[in-house]
Write a protein that holds these residues in place. Structure first.
Motif, PDB file in Angstrom:
ATOM      1  N   TYR A  70       0.873  -1.164   0.000  1.00 56.97           N
ATOM      2  CA  TYR A  70       0.000   0.000   0.000  1.00 56.97           C
ATOM      3  C   TYR A  70       0.914   1.218   0.000  1.00 56.97           C
ATOM      4  N   ILE A  71       0.598   2.193  -0.826  1.00 58.80           N
ATOM      5  CA  ILE A  71       1.369   3.427  -0.879  1.00 58.80           C
ATOM      6  C   ILE A  71       0.348   4.547  -0.692  1.00 58.80           C
ATOM      7  N   GLY A  72       0.104   4.920   0.547  1.00 59.45           N
ATOM      8  CA  GLY A  72      -0.956   5.884   0.840  1.00 59.45           C
ATOM      9  C   GLY A  72      -2.288   5.295   0.432  1.00 59.45           C
ATOM     10  N   ASP A  73      -2.955   5.961  -0.524  1.00 53.75           N
ATOM     11  CA  ASP A  73      -4.253   5.464  -1.001  1.00 53.75           C
ATOM     12  C   ASP A  73      -4.114   4.559  -2.218  1.00 53.75           C
ATOM     13  N   SER A  74      -2.892   4.219  -2.592  1.00 53.23           N
ATOM     14  CA  SER A  74      -2.650   3.345  -3.740  1.00 53.23           C
ATOM     15  C   SER A  74      -2.467   1.899  -3.307  1.00 53.23           C
ATOM     16  N   ILE A  75      -2.879   1.000  -4.175  1.00 49.78           N
ATOM     17  CA  ILE A  75      -2.679  -0.431  -3.957  1.00 49.78           C
ATOM     18  C   ILE A  75      -1.841  -0.952  -5.109  1.00 49.78           C
ATOM     19  N   MET A  76      -0.787  -1.705  -4.783  1.00 50.09           N
ATOM     20  CA  MET A  76      -0.003  -2.406  -5.798  1.00 50.09           C
ATOM     21  C   MET A  76      -0.217  -3.892  -5.568  1.00 50.09           C
ATOM     22  N   ALA A  77      -0.613  -4.600  -6.607  1.00 52.36           N
ATOM     23  CA  ALA A  77      -0.828  -6.042  -6.505  1.00 52.36           C
ATOM     24  C   ALA A  77      -0.198  -6.729  -7.707  1.00 52.36           C
ATOM     25  N   VAL A  78       0.044  -8.032  -7.548  1.00 50.14           N
ATOM     26  CA  VAL A  78       0.742  -8.806  -8.574  1.00 50.14           C
ATOM     27  C   VAL A  78       0.075 -10.163  -8.760  1.00 50.14           C
ATOM     28  N   TRP A  79      -0.026 -10.574 -10.004  1.00 45.47           N
ATOM     29  CA  TRP A  79      -0.458 -11.925 -10.368  1.00 45.47           C
ATOM     30  C   TRP A  79       0.715 -12.549 -11.114  1.00 45.47           C
ATOM     31  N   GLY A  80       1.157 -13.726 -10.669  1.00 46.09           N
ATOM     32  CA  GLY A  80       2.270 -14.411 -11.329  1.00 46.09           C
ATOM     33  C   GLY A  80       3.517 -14.504 -10.480  1.00 46.09           C
ATOM     34  N   ALA A  81       3.573 -13.774  -9.377  1.00 45.54           N
ATOM     35  CA  ALA A  81       4.727 -13.825  -8.477  1.00 45.54           C
ATOM     36  C   ALA A  81       4.287 -13.392  -7.079  1.00 45.54           C
ATOM     37  N   PRO A  82       4.450 -14.169  -6.071  1.00 46.46           N
ATOM     38  CA  PRO A  82       4.963 -15.531  -6.061  1.00 46.46           C
ATOM     39  C   PRO A  82       3.887 -16.557  -6.412  1.00 46.46           C
ATOM     40  N   LEU A  83       2.608 -16.122  -6.450  1.00 46.95           N
ATOM     41  CA  LEU A  83       1.528 -17.044  -6.800  1.00 46.95           C
ATOM     42  C   LEU A  83       1.213 -16.900  -8.279  1.00 46.95           C
ATOM     43  N   THR A  84       0.946 -18.021  -8.919  1.00 42.68           N
ATOM     44  CA  THR A  84       0.584 -17.988 -10.331  1.00 42.68           C
ATOM     45  C   THR A  84      -0.453 -19.053 -10.625  1.00 42.68           C
ATOM     46  N   SER A  85      -1.242 -18.780 -11.635  1.00 41.69           N
ATOM     47  CA  SER A  85      -2.193 -19.786 -12.113  1.00 41.69           C
ATOM     48  C   SER A  85      -1.441 -20.846 -12.915  1.00 41.69           C
ATOM     49  N   GLY A  86      -0.171 -20.548 -13.225  1.00 37.85           N
ATOM     50  CA  GLY A  86       0.640 -21.440 -14.039  1.00 37.85           C
ATOM     51  C   GLY A  86       0.717 -21.003 -15.488  1.00 37.85           C
ATOM     52  N   ASP A  87      -0.013 -19.923 -15.805  1.00 37.53           N
ATOM     53  CA  ASP A  87      -0.075 -19.455 -17.190  1.00 37.53           C
ATOM     54  C   ASP A  87      -0.112 -17.927 -17.186  1.00 37.53           C
ATOM     55  N   ALA A  88       0.822 -17.278 -17.886  1.00 39.68           N
ATOM     56  CA  ALA A  88       0.915 -15.818 -17.895  1.00 39.68           C
ATOM     57  C   ALA A  88      -0.368 -15.171 -18.414  1.00 39.68           C
ATOM     58  N   ALA A  89      -0.995 -15.768 -19.424  1.00 42.11           N
ATOM     59  CA  ALA A  89      -2.236 -15.213 -19.960  1.00 42.11           C
ATOM     60  C   ALA A  89      -3.361 -15.291 -18.933  1.00 42.11           C
ATOM     61  N   GLN A  90      -3.429 -16.405 -18.205  1.00 43.15           N
ATOM     62  CA  GLN A  90      -4.466 -16.547 -17.176  1.00 43.15           C
ATOM     63  C   GLN A  90      -4.223 -15.561 -16.035  1.00 43.15           C
ATOM     64  N   ASP A  91      -2.955 -15.361 -15.661  1.00 45.32           N
ATOM     65  CA  ASP A  91      -2.644 -14.374 -14.623  1.00 45.32           C
ATOM     66  C   ASP A  91      -3.081 -12.979 -15.071  1.00 45.32           C
TER      67      ASP A  91
END
Length: 185
Positions: A70-91
């Motif tokens: 969290y950066i103040g009122d901002s949220i940064m999130a990630v799909w693919g690292a460290p959790l992944t669906s196993g497929d970059a397109a699905q992430d």
């Protein structure tokens, strides 16, 4: 720390040092947050941020993402690292789904706010996909799992373009190339 990241760390599944991963990175920001917060007491600002963040983070978790920070009122999130669906397109698709879920959750939240005589909240979301360096970063006193690199910076810059463009969700061509068979843009 995100529960999923903490569990991976406890099991020894996080690589010490960095590793390159293909990921989709998400940034969101509340529009006119400074003006909004100036009308509130510090306690009201924290209460509001916690209410808002709880709703938005629920969308991240339901789609398999990890809140990076969290950066103040901002949220940064990630799909693919460290959790992944196993497929970059699905992430990438899961990231876009999360942002659409956030849009829907915000409509409901704004109806509640309107009933309380409070102004509506508007957000901007920026999404980019690409290679990142993922790993534990920090000092001997405090380490945190994060992702860094051009793909992250590009996601952040994409989010900031929502304001001048009058949009609420923007994806880059990198993300679109992964999911163009599944979305209308």
């Amino acid at each position: 720390t995100n529960k999923a990241v903490a569990e991976k760390a406890m099991r020894g599944e996080l690589t010490l040092g960095g590793e390159t991963k293909d990921a989709t990175i998400f940034f969101s920001d509340i529009r006119s947050f400074t003006a909004l917060s100036e009308k509130l007491t510090p306690e009201e600002v924290i209460s509001f941020l916690n209410e808002y963040t709880t709703r938005m983070v629920d969308c991240v978790i339901k789609t398999g993402g990890v809140v990076d920070k969290y950066i103040g009122d901002s949220i940064m999130a990630v799909w693919g690292a460290p959790l992944t669906s196993g497929d970059a397109a699905q992430d990438a698709l899961n990231t876009v789904r999360a942002s659409l879920m956030m849009r829907a959750a915000l409509i409901i939240y704004n109806k509640e706010r309107d009933a309380q005589g409070k102004p509506p909240i508007r957000i901007g979301c920026g999404i980019n996909s690409g290679p990142v360096v993922a790993g534990q970063v920090g000092s001997s006193q405090k380490m945190e799992y994060t992702v860094i690199g051009d793909a992250v910076n590009f996601a952040s810059r994409t989010e900031s373009l929502n304001k001048p463009l009058g949009t609420d969700i923007l994806i880059t061509e990198n993300t679109w190339n992964l999911i163009k068979e599944h979305v209308l843009v």
